[in-house]
Design a protein around this motif. Structure first.
Motif, PDB file in Angstrom:
ATOM      1  N   LYS A  98     -10.189  10.835  -1.747  1.00  0.00           N
ATOM      2  CA  LYS A  98     -11.571  10.376  -1.212  1.00  0.00           C
ATOM      3  C   LYS A  98     -11.661  10.790   0.174  1.00  0.00           C
ATOM      4  O   LYS A  98     -10.943  10.534   1.046  1.00  0.00           O
ATOM      5  CB  LYS A  98     -11.311   8.749  -1.104  1.00  0.00           C
ATOM      6  N   VAL A 128      -5.577   3.733   4.686  1.00  0.00           N
ATOM      7  CA  VAL A 128      -5.690   2.895   3.217  1.00  0.00           C
ATOM      8  C   VAL A 128      -7.192   3.007   2.776  1.00  0.00           C
ATOM      9  O   VAL A 128      -7.889   2.468   3.272  1.00  0.00           O
ATOM     10  CB  VAL A 128      -5.350   1.524   3.155  1.00  0.00           C
ATOM     11  N   GLY A 129      -7.379   3.508   1.529  1.00  0.00           N
ATOM     12  CA  GLY A 129      -8.783   3.197   0.891  1.00  0.00           C
ATOM     13  C   GLY A 129      -9.244   4.900   1.124  1.00  0.00           C
ATOM     14  O   GLY A 129     -10.434   5.210   0.699  1.00  0.00           O
ATOM     15  N   SER A 144      -4.611   7.573  -0.272  1.00  0.00           N
ATOM     16  CA  SER A 144      -4.006   6.339   0.049  1.00  0.00           C
ATOM     17  C   SER A 144      -4.728   4.915  -0.450  1.00  0.00           C
ATOM     18  O   SER A 144      -6.060   5.152  -0.609  1.00  0.00           O
ATOM     19  CB  SER A 144      -3.896   6.146   1.698  1.00  0.00           C
ATOM     20  N   HIS A 145      -3.864   4.151  -1.005  1.00  0.00           N
ATOM     21  CA  HIS A 145      -4.730   2.911  -1.534  1.00  0.00           C
ATOM     22  C   HIS A 145      -3.607   1.834  -1.630  1.00  0.00           C
ATOM     23  O   HIS A 145      -2.309   2.085  -1.511  1.00  0.00           O
ATOM     24  CB  HIS A 145      -4.904   3.234  -3.198  1.00  0.00           C
ATOM     25  N   ALA A 148       0.729  -1.199  -0.139  1.00  0.00           N
ATOM     26  CA  ALA A 148       0.085   0.031  -0.290  1.00  0.00           C
ATOM     27  C   ALA A 148       1.013   1.298   0.106  1.00  0.00           C
ATOM     28  O   ALA A 148       1.949   1.276   0.471  1.00  0.00           O
ATOM     29  CB  ALA A 148      -0.975   0.104   1.175  1.00  0.00           C
ATOM     30  N   ASP A 161      -7.636  -2.722  -1.303  1.00  0.00           N
ATOM     31  CA  ASP A 161      -8.018  -1.834  -0.044  1.00  0.00           C
ATOM     32  C   ASP A 161      -8.548  -2.333   0.942  1.00  0.00           C
ATOM     33  O   ASP A 161      -8.315  -2.219   2.197  1.00  0.00           O
ATOM     34  CB  ASP A 161      -8.921  -0.762  -0.654  1.00  0.00           C
ATOM     35  N   SER A 198     -14.892   6.812   2.648  1.00  0.00           N
ATOM     36  CA  SER A 198     -14.989   5.691   1.887  1.00  0.00           C
ATOM     37  C   SER A 198     -16.071   4.915   2.498  1.00  0.00           C
ATOM     38  O   SER A 198     -15.994   4.434   3.424  1.00  0.00           O
ATOM     39  CB  SER A 198     -13.754   4.844   1.994  1.00  0.00           C
TER      40      SER A 198
END
Length: 523
Positions: A411, A166-167, A171-172, A87, A179, A414
């Motif tokens: 994002k 993450v997500g 961030s990914h 990630a 994710d 999420s």
């Protein structure tokens, strides 16, 4: 005659005619038709993921100080035990430029909650050098929105690292990961622990005083994260700031057979009804009224709730009358609800006669109701009031001033992360069956092992997401030795979950957190 037939016929005639003169012509053509098509060149493999960084220089004006600082908008690569990339976590770090001895300079890691939220809200609303200008306790006008210098920035006390899990944000997952592999209590803790460890190591901050500042689910994360980093990496923290805290999600969950949340919410319901002037005999002063609501909730109300189906009709009518006095709801409504009013019901019912829905994150906010016969609130007026300004301003700021993310999508939150979250958590709890997610034991262990760890909890009186009375109950029942219990400090604000949307409370929040950092460093 269709077009395909018209095109085929002349070629057939030509082949028939030519076959008497040059038999090889049509056979050669047939051979060409049977030949395999030329294979397309192989698609090149995707470029390996890589970290990115943009560093810009600025000056912050805080009080009488002019503070030079660097803003680093960047990603840090996470890797698995096989040293494979998993990630890229985005962060924005604000670090004072004129510091000679980093061991004397605190660093704070800041994040929101959700789960599934970026750090957008704390970043653009609280402690960073810039802050969105917006209207408090009502919907904001349409854009363009303004970004102002933030006089309540914490850079005079600590460096700041805003993290997007993450997500969220930029961030990914990368490589073979997805994710959703990072969406869970323990998965989230491990990924942020690796990110923080990497940041600390790369920037020579191991000996700096260290702090965690989280909001909402971010407080839940902080309890588990501090314990994990302490046990696995030997990383001890000076302090943890819990903004609108929840350590036991059972305290804010309205499940059948579990009555404590109704008692925990009653003082917040009372504060909300007082604010919106929905009480028949509204007292002049809020604070004594809240204290009275606290006492009622833990005595008469809780006793009535504990009787369950054995509560008589006369007892129910009597307790409903008292609940009505505190909440502004009608006695008939309360009796029909079996003296148990859930949060979505309260949000819908309190101002139904006005055609309004009451806010959840901040009960001072109101919004228009569509279904006036509905039982539950359809949306959160506080959430919708600030999303537009915060999102627009940050997306512009990160690209124009921080020079990062021009070709990326940020994002702010999420939904999939929130909905798919893995709530399993191994906190070394006592014998029994798994219940609501709970990180109280994480905080207990972190404080027992590190007896100098300080904790400050910020509570909004109009917060209906994480009610202050539930937090007080949690803190009072940690079972810590008296000396460690004194390491926990509770502060209160005349706003909601995101108390910093009210400027007077942001000023108070800055003062409280600044003093907390000073004390935690000097000990």
């Amino acid at each position: 005659m269709n077009r395909m037939y018209r095109l085929a016929l002349p070629w057939a005639l030509l082949c028939t005619f030519a076959s008497g003169l040059q038999p090889g012509i049509c056979r050669a053509q047939d051979k060409d038709k049977d030949a395999k098509p030329t294979e397309a060149p192989a698609t090149p493999p995707p470029a390996p993921p890589k970290e990115e960084s943009s560093v810009t220089d600025h000056v912050a004006h805080i009080g009488n100080q002019s503070i030079p600082y660097k803003a680093t908008a960047a990603t840090i690569m996470l890797k698995n035990e096989k040293d494979e990339p998993t990630a890229l976590i985005y962060f924005t770090a604000y670090t004072r430029s004129d510091v000679k001895d980093l061991s004397q300079r605190p660093v704070a890691f800041v994040y929101n909650g959700g789960p599934g939220s970026s750090s957008l809200w704390l970043h653009m609303g609280s402690f960073s050098p810039k802050r969105v200008q917006f209207t408090d306790a009502e919907a904001n006008p349409a854009g363009p929105y303004k970004l102002n210098d933030n006089p309540y920035c914490l850079l005079d006390k600590t460096d700041l690292v805003f993290i997007d899990p993450v997500g969220t944000g930029f961030s990914h997952a990368v490589g073979k990961s997805q994710d959703k592999d990072f969406w869970g209590v323990d998965e989230d803790v491990k990924s942020l622990a690796q990110m923080i460890n990497s940041y600390i190591s790369r920037n020579d901050r191991w000996n700096s005083p260290k702090f965690l500042i989280g909001e909402s689910y971010g407080t839940f994360r902080s309890a588990a994260l501090s314990n994990y980093l302490q046990n696995n990496d030997g990383m001890y923290f000076n302090g943890i700031v819990l903004i609108s805290s929840v350590l036991d999600l059972g305290t804010i969950s309205f499940n059948p057979g579990e009555d404590m949340p109704y008692a925990f919410y009653l003082p917040s319901y009372a504060a909300t009804a007082w604010y919106h002037k929905m009480l028949k005999d509204r007292p002049a002063d809020l604070k004594p009224f809240i204290e009275e609501a606290r006492n009622f909730a833990l005595t008469e109300y809780l006793t009535a709730l504990n009787k369950g189906g054995k509560l008589s009709a006369a007892e129910k009518a009597d307790i409903a009358k008292k609940i009505s006095r505190f909440t502004g709801l009608s006695e008939d409504y309360i009796i029909k609800g079996d003296i148990r009013i859930s949060l979505p019901q309260f949000m819908k019912e309190l101002q139904r006669s006005r055609g309004l829905t009451t806010g959840r994150l901040d009960a001072r906010f109101s919004g228009f109701s569509y279904d006036l016969l509905g039982e539950y609130a359809e949306f959160d007026p506080q959430d919708t009031a600030i999303t537009g300004p915060f999102t627009a301003v940050f997306n512009n700021y990160v690209r124009t001033e921080l020079k990062f993310g021009q070709d990326k999508v940020y994002k702010g939150s999420s939904g999939p992360a929130n909905q798919q979250w893995n709530w399993k958590h191994d906190a070394g709890q006592n014998f029994g069956f798994p219940g609501s997610p709970n990180v109280e034991n994480d905080l207990i262990q972190a404080m027992l092992i590190n007896p100098h760890l300080k904790v400050q909890i910020e509570n909004g009186l109009f917060d209906l997401a994480t009610p202050f009375f539930a937090t007080e109950f949690t803190v009072d029942h940690l079972g810590l030795p008296e000396k460690l219990q004194k390491n926990i400090d509770l502060q209160y604000y005349d706003a909601g979950h995101m108390m910093y949307v009210r400027e007077d409370d942001l000023a108070k929040l800055k003062t409280n957190v600044a003093a907390f950092i000073d004390n935690a460093v000097k000990q």
